[in-house]
Design an enzyme around this catalytic site. Structure first.
Site, PDB file in Angstrom:
ATOM      1  N   ALA A  67      27.428  38.704  28.200  1.00 54.07           N
ATOM      2  CA  ALA A  67      26.120  38.222  27.758  1.00 54.07           C
ATOM      3  C   ALA A  67      25.594  37.318  28.870  1.00 54.07           C
ATOM      4  O   ALA A  67      26.375  36.776  29.665  1.00 54.07           O
ATOM      5  CB  ALA A  67      26.259  37.460  26.451  1.00 54.07           C
ATOM      6  N   GLY A 112      30.638  40.225  26.714  1.00 50.34           N
ATOM      7  CA  GLY A 112      29.780  41.226  26.083  1.00 50.34           C
ATOM      8  C   GLY A 112      29.965  42.629  26.648  1.00 50.34           C
ATOM      9  O   GLY A 112      29.641  43.613  25.975  1.00 50.34           O
TER      10      GLY A 112
HETATM   11  N1  CAA Z   1      25.373  36.065  32.995  1.00 50.82           N
HETATM   12  C1  CAA Z   1      24.422  35.759  33.887  1.00 50.82           C
HETATM   13  N2  CAA Z   1      24.543  36.022  35.202  1.00 50.82           N
HETATM   14  C2  CAA Z   1      25.691  36.587  35.614  1.00 50.82           C
HETATM   15  C3  CAA Z   1      26.730  36.927  34.744  1.00 50.82           C
HETATM   16  C4  CAA Z   1      26.530  36.649  33.359  1.00 50.82           C
HETATM   17  N3  CAA Z   1      27.451  36.979  32.439  1.00 50.82           N
HETATM   18  N4  CAA Z   1      27.732  37.458  35.454  1.00 50.82           N
HETATM   19  C5  CAA Z   1      27.346  37.470  36.741  1.00 50.82           C
HETATM   20  N5  CAA Z   1      26.101  36.937  36.847  1.00 50.82           N
HETATM   21  C6  CAA Z   1      25.316  36.751  38.057  1.00 50.82           C
HETATM   22  C7  CAA Z   1      25.835  35.593  38.885  1.00 50.82           C
HETATM   23  O1  CAA Z   1      25.331  34.373  38.387  1.00 50.82           O
HETATM   24  C8  CAA Z   1      25.323  35.940  40.256  1.00 50.82           C
HETATM   25  O2  CAA Z   1      23.964  35.605  40.321  1.00 50.82           O
HETATM   26  P1  CAA Z   1      23.387  34.897  41.676  1.00 50.82           P
HETATM   27  O3  CAA Z   1      23.594  35.928  42.737  1.00 50.82           O
HETATM   28  O4  CAA Z   1      21.940  34.674  41.338  1.00 50.82           O
HETATM   29  O5  CAA Z   1      24.192  33.668  41.891  1.00 50.82           O
HETATM   30  C9  CAA Z   1      25.400  37.467  40.266  1.00 50.82           C
HETATM   31  O6  CAA Z   1      25.465  37.885  38.908  1.00 50.82           O
HETATM   32  C10 CAA Z   1      26.645  37.986  40.974  1.00 50.82           C
HETATM   33  O7  CAA Z   1      27.770  37.370  40.370  1.00 50.82           O
HETATM   34  P2  CAA Z   1      28.908  36.584  41.213  1.00 50.82           P
HETATM   35  O8  CAA Z   1      28.333  36.020  42.469  1.00 50.82           O
HETATM   36  O9  CAA Z   1      29.588  35.653  40.295  1.00 50.82           O
HETATM   37  O10 CAA Z   1      29.843  37.825  41.602  1.00 50.82           O
HETATM   38  P3  CAA Z   1      31.418  37.763  41.876  1.00 50.82           P
HETATM   39  O11 CAA Z   1      31.783  39.091  42.442  1.00 50.82           O
HETATM   40  O12 CAA Z   1      31.789  36.554  42.661  1.00 50.82           O
HETATM   41  O13 CAA Z   1      32.097  37.621  40.425  1.00 50.82           O
HETATM   42  C11 CAA Z   1      32.366  38.090  38.085  1.00 50.82           C
HETATM   43  C12 CAA Z   1      31.959  38.645  39.462  1.00 50.82           C
HETATM   44  C13 CAA Z   1      33.882  37.809  38.093  1.00 50.82           C
HETATM   45  C14 CAA Z   1      32.054  39.187  37.063  1.00 50.82           C
HETATM   46  C15 CAA Z   1      31.592  36.792  37.806  1.00 50.82           C
HETATM   47  O14 CAA Z   1      30.206  37.042  38.018  1.00 50.82           O
HETATM   48  C16 CAA Z   1      31.760  36.277  36.403  1.00 50.82           C
HETATM   49  O15 CAA Z   1      32.786  35.685  36.088  1.00 50.82           O
HETATM   50  N6  CAA Z   1      30.733  36.479  35.553  1.00 50.82           N
HETATM   51  C17 CAA Z   1      30.733  35.927  34.195  1.00 50.82           C
HETATM   52  C18 CAA Z   1      31.689  36.692  33.294  1.00 50.82           C
HETATM   53  C19 CAA Z   1      31.703  36.075  31.919  1.00 50.82           C
HETATM   54  O16 CAA Z   1      32.088  34.939  31.728  1.00 50.82           O
HETATM   55  N7  CAA Z   1      31.273  36.869  30.931  1.00 50.82           N
HETATM   56  C20 CAA Z   1      31.241  36.431  29.547  1.00 50.82           C
HETATM   57  C21 CAA Z   1      29.889  35.891  29.209  1.00 50.82           C
HETATM   58  S1  CAA Z   1      29.870  35.091  27.636  1.00 50.82           S
HETATM   59  C22 CAA Z   1      29.653  36.349  26.519  1.00 50.82           C
HETATM   60  O17 CAA Z   1      29.660  37.517  26.835  1.00 50.82           O
HETATM   61  C23 CAA Z   1      29.449  35.851  25.115  1.00 50.82           C
HETATM   62  C24 CAA Z   1      29.382  36.851  24.047  1.00 50.82           C
HETATM   63  O18 CAA Z   1      30.330  37.462  23.632  1.00 50.82           O
HETATM   64  C25 CAA Z   1      28.108  36.987  23.322  1.00 50.82           C
END
Ligand code: CAA
Length: 262
Positions: A67, A112
């Site tokens: 998400a 998500g």
């Molecule tokens: N939401 C918003 N933006 C996100 C995102 C997310 N879940 N995941 C990645 N992005 C964005 C980053 O902020 C980044 O944006 P910028 O370039 O503007 O900084 C872009 O996507 C690229 O991401 P990274 O630079 O972080 O890429 P990476 O290769 O270094 O890492 C990753 C990849 C491990 C997937 C890392 O992006 C990450 O950990 N993302 C979040 C994963 C997460 O925590 N997901 C759970 C969300 S909570 C949820 O889902 C709740 C629910 O059940 C309802």
């Protein structure tokens, strides 16, 4: 092909393909993308003679990275509850979509993303796929069904360990614990594999496949006698279809069945 803002929908043979297309956020699901997904599902359900739906992510890095964290960070409790409800309703729509839904997971499927995949009937993934429910690292719990569907798919204790630690689950481990049914060898296209799987589904009785999906998905949480009664009714319903007449006649006359989906 229909282009929504963050989602595309196209027809590939008998299968529709929905692609989450928000590369700047690794296809993270914000509320606008959930709206697009809901609209794409409605449009796909109107396609004539649709035998399967495939959901995938754009690019080769992410299926859906969760998400949208920047959107959630600003939410009040009530807004968060509405957002979780929106996500759950869209995923329920996938679970009850009339035709089988295949998740073609092509990279990160976190939070998500794992929840979206688990709402699908079948999950196949690339060798670089990464699953997990990392919400606790953000100080929240899964909100799009993760606490429930993961426990039902891999067992409650394993789901607890994955959710409590927020750790990543590799493609190989996902296959080992029954979260996915197939991991593609490196370099092979998960979308092509999903289309091939949809092709296999397209060759058997279409109404029977839809009723089998209903028998499973509508009754998986019912008591066994209730679920078995529902199965009997749907089994009997098959006997009113042209597909049943054709399938059994083809068998008895040693020829290939030509199903019409009626
Ligand atoms: N939401 C918003 N933006 C996100 C995102 C997310 N879940 N995941 C990645 N992005 C964005 C980053 O902020 C980044 O944006 P910028 O370039 O503007 O900084 C872009 O996507 C690229 O991401 P990274 O630079 O972080 O890429 P990476 O290769 O270094 O890492 C990753 C990849 C491990 C997937 C890392 O992006 C990450 O950990 N993302 C979040 C994963 C997460 O925590 N997901 C759970 C969300 S909570 C949820 O889902 C709740 C629910 O059940 C309802």
């Amino acid at each position: 092909m229909t282009d929504f803002e963050n989602v595309t929908l196209e027809l590939r043979g008998h299968a529709a393909v929905i692609t989450i297309n928000r590369p700047k956020a690794l296809n993270a699901l914000n509320s606008a993308t959930l709206d697009d997904l809901a609209e794409a599902l409605v449009e796909a359900s109107t396609f004539e003679d649709l035998r399967a739906l495939i959901i995938t992510g754009s690019g080769d890095k992410a299926f859906v990275a969760g998400a949208d964290i920047s959107e959630m960070a600003e939410m009040s409790c009530i807004e968060a509850e509405d957002f979780a409800l929106q996500g759950q309703e869209v995923l329920n729509g996938i679970e009850h979509f009339p035709a089988p839904v295949i998740a073609a997971v092509n990279g990160f499927a976190l939070g998500g993303g794992t929840e979206l995949a688990m709402a699908c009937d079948l999950i196949i993934c690339s060798s670089n796929a990464v699953f997990g429910q990392p919400e606790v690292k953000l100080g929240v719990i899964p909100g799009f069904g993760g606490t429930q569907r993961l426990a039902r798919l891999v067992g409650a204790m394993r789901a607890r360990e994955i959710i409590f630690t927020g750790r990543n689950v590799s493609a190989a481990e996902a296959a080992e614990i029954g979260l996915v049914i197939r991991v593609l060898p490196e370099g092979e296209s998960v979308l092509d594999a999903a289309i091939a799987m949809a092709g296999k589904i397209a060759r058997v009785g279409p109404v029977a496949v839809r009723l089998a999906k209903r028998a499973i998905n509508e009754n998986v949480d019912s008591a066994l006698p209730v679920a078995l009664a529902a199965e009997r009714t749907l089994f009997a319903l098959c006997m009113s279809t042209d597909d049943q007449t054709e399938g059994m006649d083809a068998f008895l006359n040693k020829r290939k069945a030509e199903f019409q989906g009626r």
